[in-house]
Write an enzyme that holds these catalytic residues in place. Structure first.
Site, PDB file in Angstrom:
ATOM      1  N   LYS A 136      -6.934   8.452   1.023  1.00 43.15           N
ATOM      2  CA  LYS A 136      -7.400   7.496   2.032  1.00 43.15           C
ATOM      3  C   LYS A 136      -8.907   7.288   1.908  1.00 43.15           C
ATOM      4  O   LYS A 136      -9.410   6.166   1.991  1.00 43.15           O
ATOM      5  CB  LYS A 136      -7.028   7.991   3.441  1.00 43.15           C
ATOM      6  CG  LYS A 136      -5.538   7.878   3.728  1.00 43.15           C
ATOM      7  CD  LYS A 136      -5.106   8.629   4.969  1.00 43.15           C
ATOM      8  CE  LYS A 136      -3.576   8.568   5.108  1.00 43.15           C
ATOM      9  NZ  LYS A 136      -3.068   9.416   6.191  1.00 43.15           N
TER      10      LYS A 136
ATOM     11  N   GLN B   5      -5.314  13.185  10.845  1.00 41.03           N
ATOM     12  CA  GLN B   5      -4.191  13.473   9.956  1.00 41.03           C
ATOM     13  C   GLN B   5      -3.219  14.444  10.633  1.00 41.03           C
ATOM     14  O   GLN B   5      -3.613  15.509  11.096  1.00 41.03           O
ATOM     15  CB  GLN B   5      -4.732  14.066   8.634  1.00 41.03           C
ATOM     16  CG  GLN B   5      -3.676  14.309   7.583  1.00 41.03           C
ATOM     17  CD  GLN B   5      -3.031  13.025   7.065  1.00 41.03           C
ATOM     18  OE1 GLN B   5      -3.690  12.007   6.853  1.00 41.03           O
ATOM     19  NE2 GLN B   5      -1.721  13.056   6.872  1.00 41.03           N
TER      20      GLN B   5
ATOM     21  N   ASP C 139      -3.994   4.210  13.112  1.00 39.34           N
ATOM     22  CA  ASP C 139      -2.651   4.714  12.817  1.00 39.34           C
ATOM     23  C   ASP C 139      -1.615   4.071  13.738  1.00 39.34           C
ATOM     24  O   ASP C 139      -0.416   4.186  13.497  1.00 39.34           O
ATOM     25  CB  ASP C 139      -2.610   6.241  13.030  1.00 39.34           C
ATOM     26  CG  ASP C 139      -2.320   6.982  11.732  1.00 39.34           C
ATOM     27  OD1 ASP C 139      -1.888   6.318  10.772  1.00 39.34           O
ATOM     28  OD2 ASP C 139      -2.519   8.205  11.688  1.00 39.34           O
TER      29      ASP C 139
END
Ligand code: NDP
Length: 285
Positions: free
Chosen positions: A53, A97, A120
């Protein structure tokens, strides 16, 4: 034989588009889109995802930071990191994460992210926006699945779609997106009595289960679009999806491989969401 939906190639095309647009918005606003990724602990899979990422964000010209925290971090300390990033004007997207260590309340952390920076799409305000059809940040993997289906050129409206899996991060949002595109949607899960019967009429299949080869080739309708979200590591170290790829390829019209299908799209959609969050914050779109 099915056409293979090459996620790597499609994601590369999207990333180039994002790179071009990023150059333009930086020139116009004199400020880079900023993405912060927070990782707690040393989980090997998570570390690879985070590195990918970060690399992708740098390649398109974003400002990118990774906050690496020890797995002994407390709930309060992690909340403070999120709050600090919420207040940082250089940061437009925040991604924590998952999974987080057991002693951390994951929900509280996600709810603490400013929903406008929640790239997200896991914050309840974004999940709710998707539910009622309002504008919001849509989670990356489900968004990537829809993009892959659209790449086939096949009209989603009116088609019968079956989603296998009902998690908050993949199954449910992908089902809602398919509904938004006017598919007739069925969601299957571990209590579904007859998966084969449900899949028999499916023009579109999205498998997000986490069980290797659960969806057999024989269950696939002739010509169906098959999107395999699953990432499973076999004993020999190889990766495989939730769909029996070889056999399903003989019947499907289009199919995604694992790896190289949905995974690259997830990262491309993260970049797209960051750019969207930037535009909302800086250009007030
Ligand atoms: P979860 O474990 O949260 O959810 C799995 C779902 O599958 C559940 O809804 C479960 O049903 C259902 N299920 C389990 N067994 C069966 C069965 N025998 N028949 C039908 N349904 C079943 O997984 P995630 O949604 O988080 O992830 C799914 C997969 O996708 C994983 O392999 C994960 O690694 C991968 N993934 C890939 C991403 C990518 O970028 N490519 C991103 C995110 C995930 P129930 O609710 O009844 O328990």
């Amino acid at each position: 034989m099915a056409v293979i939906l090459d996620g790597k190639q499609i994601a590369e095309k999207i990333r180039q588009e994002i790179k071009t647009e990023t150059q333009k918005v930086i020139a116009d606003n004199n400020k880079k889109p900023g993405l912060a990724v927070v990782i707690v602990g040393e989980d090997p899979a998570s570390s690879i995802y985070v590195r990918n990422k970060e690399k992708a964000a740098n390649e398109v010209g974003f400002f990118s930071v990774v906050e690496r925290l020890e797995d002994t971090v407390t709930q309060e300390e992690l909340l403070q990191v999120v709050k600090r990033l919420n207040q940082n004007d250089e940061i437009h997207g925040i991604l924590v994460q998952l999974p987080l260590p057991k002693h951390i309340d994951e929900k509280e952390i996600i709810n603490a992210i400013d929903y406008r920076k929640d790239v997200d799409g896991f914050h309840p305000l974004n999940a709710g926006a998707l539910m009622v059809g309002d504008k919001g940040l849509v989670s990356c993997t489900p968004k990537g699945c829809i993009r892959l289906i659209k790449e086939t050129g096949i009209e989603i409206s009116g088609k019968k779609a079956v989603v296998v899996g009902r998690s908050n991060i993949v199954g449910k949002p992908v089902a809602l997106l398919l509904l938004q595109e006017s598919a007739t949607v069925t969601i299957c899960h571990s209590r579904t009595k007859d998966l084969a019967a449900e899949l028999a009429a499916a023009d579109i299949v999205v498998a997000a289960v986490g069980v290797p080869n659960l969806v057999k080739g024989a269950m696939i309708k002739e010509g169906a679009v098959v999107i395999d979200v699953g990432i499973n590591r076999l004993e020999d170290g190889k990766l495989c999806g939730d769909v029996e790829f070889e056999e399903a390829s003989k019947k499907a019209g289009y199919i995604t491989p694992v790896p190289g299908g949905v995974g690259p799209l997830t990262i491309a959609m993260l970049l797209q969401n960051t750019l969207e969050a930037y535009k909302m914050a800086e250009i007030k779109l």
